[in-house]
Scaffold this motif. Structure first.
Motif, PDB file in Angstrom:
ATOM      1  N   THR A   1       0.828  -1.206   0.000  1.00  0.00           N
ATOM      2  CA  THR A   1       0.000   0.000   0.000  1.00  0.00           C
ATOM      3  C   THR A   1       0.866   1.261   0.000  1.00  0.00           C
ATOM      4  O   THR A   1       0.595   2.217  -0.725  1.00  0.00           O
ATOM      5  CB  THR A   1      -0.931   0.018   1.224  1.00  0.00           C
ATOM      6  OG1 THR A   1      -1.686  -1.199   1.248  1.00  0.00           O
ATOM      7  CG2 THR A   1      -1.884   1.186   1.163  1.00  0.00           C
ATOM      8  N   ALA A   2       1.927   1.256   0.823  1.00  0.00           N
ATOM      9  CA  ALA A   2       2.753   2.457   0.975  1.00  0.00           C
ATOM     10  C   ALA A   2       3.655   2.710  -0.223  1.00  0.00           C
ATOM     11  O   ALA A   2       3.820   3.851  -0.651  1.00  0.00           O
ATOM     12  CB  ALA A   2       3.590   2.346   2.252  1.00  0.00           C
ATOM     13  N   ILE A   3       4.263   1.648  -0.775  1.00  0.00           N
ATOM     14  CA  ILE A   3       5.192   1.851  -1.889  1.00  0.00           C
ATOM     15  C   ILE A   3       4.473   2.411  -3.118  1.00  0.00           C
ATOM     16  O   ILE A   3       4.919   3.409  -3.710  1.00  0.00           O
ATOM     17  CB  ILE A   3       5.944   0.551  -2.214  1.00  0.00           C
ATOM     18  CG1 ILE A   3       6.934   0.245  -1.085  1.00  0.00           C
ATOM     19  CG2 ILE A   3       6.673   0.652  -3.547  1.00  0.00           C
ATOM     20  CD1 ILE A   3       7.706  -1.038  -1.274  1.00  0.00           C
ATOM     21  N   PRO A   4       3.341   1.828  -3.555  1.00  0.00           N
ATOM     22  CA  PRO A   4       2.624   2.470  -4.668  1.00  0.00           C
ATOM     23  C   PRO A   4       2.142   3.876  -4.330  1.00  0.00           C
ATOM     24  O   PRO A   4       2.115   4.747  -5.202  1.00  0.00           O
ATOM     25  CB  PRO A   4       1.443   1.522  -4.913  1.00  0.00           C
ATOM     26  CG  PRO A   4       1.888   0.211  -4.379  1.00  0.00           C
ATOM     27  CD  PRO A   4       2.728   0.535  -3.192  1.00  0.00           C
TER      28      PRO A   4
ATOM     29  N   PHE B   1      -2.458  -5.037  -5.798  1.00  0.00           N
ATOM     30  CA  PHE B   1      -1.613  -5.040  -4.614  1.00  0.00           C
ATOM     31  C   PHE B   1      -2.429  -5.341  -3.359  1.00  0.00           C
ATOM     32  O   PHE B   1      -1.978  -6.068  -2.473  1.00  0.00           O
ATOM     33  CB  PHE B   1      -0.915  -3.686  -4.467  1.00  0.00           C
ATOM     34  CG  PHE B   1       0.076  -3.415  -5.564  1.00  0.00           C
ATOM     35  CD1 PHE B   1       1.114  -4.289  -5.817  1.00  0.00           C
ATOM     36  CD2 PHE B   1      -0.044  -2.287  -6.345  1.00  0.00           C
ATOM     37  CE1 PHE B   1       2.020  -4.042  -6.826  1.00  0.00           C
ATOM     38  CE2 PHE B   1       0.855  -2.036  -7.357  1.00  0.00           C
ATOM     39  CZ  PHE B   1       1.893  -2.911  -7.597  1.00  0.00           C
ATOM     40  N   PHE B   2      -3.620  -4.796  -3.276  1.00  0.00           N
ATOM     41  CA  PHE B   2      -4.450  -5.051  -2.108  1.00  0.00           C
ATOM     42  C   PHE B   2      -4.844  -6.519  -2.034  1.00  0.00           C
ATOM     43  O   PHE B   2      -4.901  -7.111  -0.961  1.00  0.00           O
ATOM     44  CB  PHE B   2      -5.695  -4.170  -2.148  1.00  0.00           C
ATOM     45  CG  PHE B   2      -6.541  -4.268  -0.912  1.00  0.00           C
ATOM     46  CD1 PHE B   2      -6.132  -3.654   0.253  1.00  0.00           C
ATOM     47  CD2 PHE B   2      -7.726  -4.983  -0.925  1.00  0.00           C
ATOM     48  CE1 PHE B   2      -6.898  -3.745   1.400  1.00  0.00           C
ATOM     49  CE2 PHE B   2      -8.497  -5.074   0.217  1.00  0.00           C
ATOM     50  CZ  PHE B   2      -8.089  -4.451   1.384  1.00  0.00           C
ATOM     51  N   GLY B   3      -5.114  -7.124  -3.191  1.00  0.00           N
ATOM     52  CA  GLY B   3      -5.431  -8.551  -3.216  1.00  0.00           C
ATOM     53  C   GLY B   3      -4.276  -9.405  -2.718  1.00  0.00           C
ATOM     54  O   GLY B   3      -4.473 -10.371  -1.963  1.00  0.00           O
ATOM     55  N   LEU B   4      -3.056  -9.072  -3.125  1.00  0.00           N
ATOM     56  CA  LEU B   4      -1.889  -9.812  -2.653  1.00  0.00           C
ATOM     57  C   LEU B   4      -1.739  -9.700  -1.140  1.00  0.00           C
ATOM     58  O   LEU B   4      -1.407 -10.667  -0.459  1.00  0.00           O
ATOM     59  CB  LEU B   4      -0.628  -9.285  -3.347  1.00  0.00           C
ATOM     60  CG  LEU B   4      -0.514  -9.559  -4.852  1.00  0.00           C
ATOM     61  CD1 LEU B   4       0.710  -8.862  -5.424  1.00  0.00           C
ATOM     62  CD2 LEU B   4      -0.445 -11.056  -5.130  1.00  0.00           C
ATOM     63  N   ALA B   5      -1.970  -8.506  -0.604  1.00  0.00           N
ATOM     64  CA  ALA B   5      -1.865  -8.321   0.836  1.00  0.00           C
ATOM     65  C   ALA B   5      -2.912  -9.142   1.582  1.00  0.00           C
ATOM     66  O   ALA B   5      -2.623  -9.736   2.627  1.00  0.00           O
ATOM     67  CB  ALA B   5      -2.022  -6.844   1.181  1.00  0.00           C
TER      68      ALA B   5
END
Length: 413
Positions: free
Chosen positions: A61-64, A292-296
């Protein structure tokens, strides 16, 4: 009342009937930590699964977000919120914008800044001994004091026109104009440099930094609005208006500008289209999210399964402890609370460690890339809340299973 009946209701000849003991928060927490203290390595490995999931959530979340912020800042420097208004070229007779055109534009709701310049049709020279018709390809513009904020310009040396200098014979040079006139900088404390414009000598008080979005200003010599009227016979009609507006309304503003500045014939006014950078900026804001949220979420799910597995095995291994506590009077709610507390504490500890680790890793990566550090508060809150939720869900079934064991069943195993 019969005292013998009262005594019969209480064991050991007491006069008060037995009541179930209610455990305080401190007692429940102490019991919940019992399994963690006695099986430290297993607890660490279980919490590690949650911490990896939460750290992944924060990182992705933070890197993007940091990358998107850096891209947005770069695109913002390209002026996606800036518009330019000027008469259509080669009109006969020429179109004259009203002197108060900038104020009329400022009354449009989404507009945040306005300014104007005007061509004085005068020639600037290095000295009065040069050819009177050799203007070095430079334009002498009358400028309002609020020009730089409207075009995103900066002063490289010296200062810009202000209330005290805009009515005096003083000029500010664009970057290329300064180079062509041989005045690269304005040095404080040194004798001021003067240049002839028309029949008047003007003192150079500032040099602007390069402005790639407005190259015409780089090749310009800027005179105060009042000074141009006083010394250069300027008629007060602006030739170019610059304005900034809210990005979400830039197209709407562009649609009404022509009619605002020249209502008698809007088609004779040219309005620059919003920069293509605006389209790119809007696309960038929606690119990094769902994947990315799905991966998390997958990482958190894996961590939750690890906690559930640990708690289930813990119940199987501690049946005798459960049976002994039940035999000593612990009820089902207390047994369930013990194991549920243990699960939540494991997950919360893993969530806090994961949040801290993910934040540090994201900050380090952003600094390494030269990006602004941006860690969304929603990611931190989601990591902590998600770990607690996973702890409750992962420990619910093992806790209920432990509570359903009767003392005889537990002690018989």
């Amino acid at each position: 009342m019969n005292p013998q009946n009262d005594a019969a209701q209480a064991p050991f000849g007491g006069t008060e009937p037995l009541r179930p003991v209610r455990l305080g928060v401190h007692d429940v927490l102490r019991l919940g930590l019992l399994g963690i203290r006695t099986r430290k390595m297993r607890a660490v490995l279980s919490a590690l699964g949650i911490s990896i999931g939460v750290a992944t959530l924060v990182l992705v979340t933070a890197i993007p977000a940091s990358s998107r912020q850096d891209l947005s800042e770069q695109l913002a420097a390209l002026g996606p919120d800036t518009l330019r208004v000027e008469p259509q070229p080669d009109q006969k007779p020429p179109v004259l914008l009203q002197p108060d055109a900038a104020r009329a534009v400022a009354r449009i709701g989404p507009v945040t800044r306005t300014s104007a310049v005007a061509n004085t049709h005068e020639i600037v020279r290095r000295s009065d001994r040069m050819d009177a018709n050799d203007g070095l390809g430079l334009t002498v513009l009358a400028s309002r004091r609020d020009l730089l904020p409207a075009v995103g310009g900066k002063v490289m040396s010296g200062k810009f026109l202000d209330r005290g200098t805009s009515g005096l014979p003083m000029v500010v040079l664009g970057y290329q104009a300064a180079s062509r006139l041989g005045i690269p900088r304005v040095e404080p404390g040194r004798k001021p440099t003067v240049v002839p414009i028309g029949k008047t000598w003007f003192t150079v008080i500032g040099v602007l930094a390069p402005m790639p979005l407005t190259p015409d200003l780089d090749r310009s010599v800027l005179v105060g609005w009042q000074a141009a009227e006083k010394y250069l016979d300027f008629d007060g009609h602006p030739t170019v208006l610059y304005l900034k507006a809210r990005e979400d309304a830039i197209e709407d503003v562009a649609a009404v500008l022509a009619a605002t500045v020249y209502p008698q014939s809007p088609g004779l006014v040219k309005v620059s289209r919003p920069s293509d950078a605006l389209t790119a900026k809007r696309a960038a804001q929606s690119t990094f999210s769902a994947l990315f949220f799905g991966l998390a979420c997958v990482a958190l799910l894996v961590g939750g399964i690890g906690v559930a597995n640990t708690m289930y095995i813990s119940v199987l291994e501690r049946r005798k402890e459960i049976g002994l506590r039940r035999a000593l009077g612990a009820n089902r709610r207390q047994i369930c609370g013990q194991f549920l507390t243990e699960s939540v504490v494991l997950s919360l500890a893993g969530g806090l460690v994961g949040t801290a680790t993910g934040s540090l890793a994201a900050t380090g990566y952003a600094l390494y890339q030269g990006w602004p550090t941006l860690i969304p508060a929603t990611a931190l809150a989601a990591g902590t809340a998600g770990s607690v939720t996973i702890g409750v869900l992962a420990g619910l079934y093992p806790s209920v299973r432990a509570a359903r064991l009767t003392p005889t069943e537990a002690l018989a195993l």
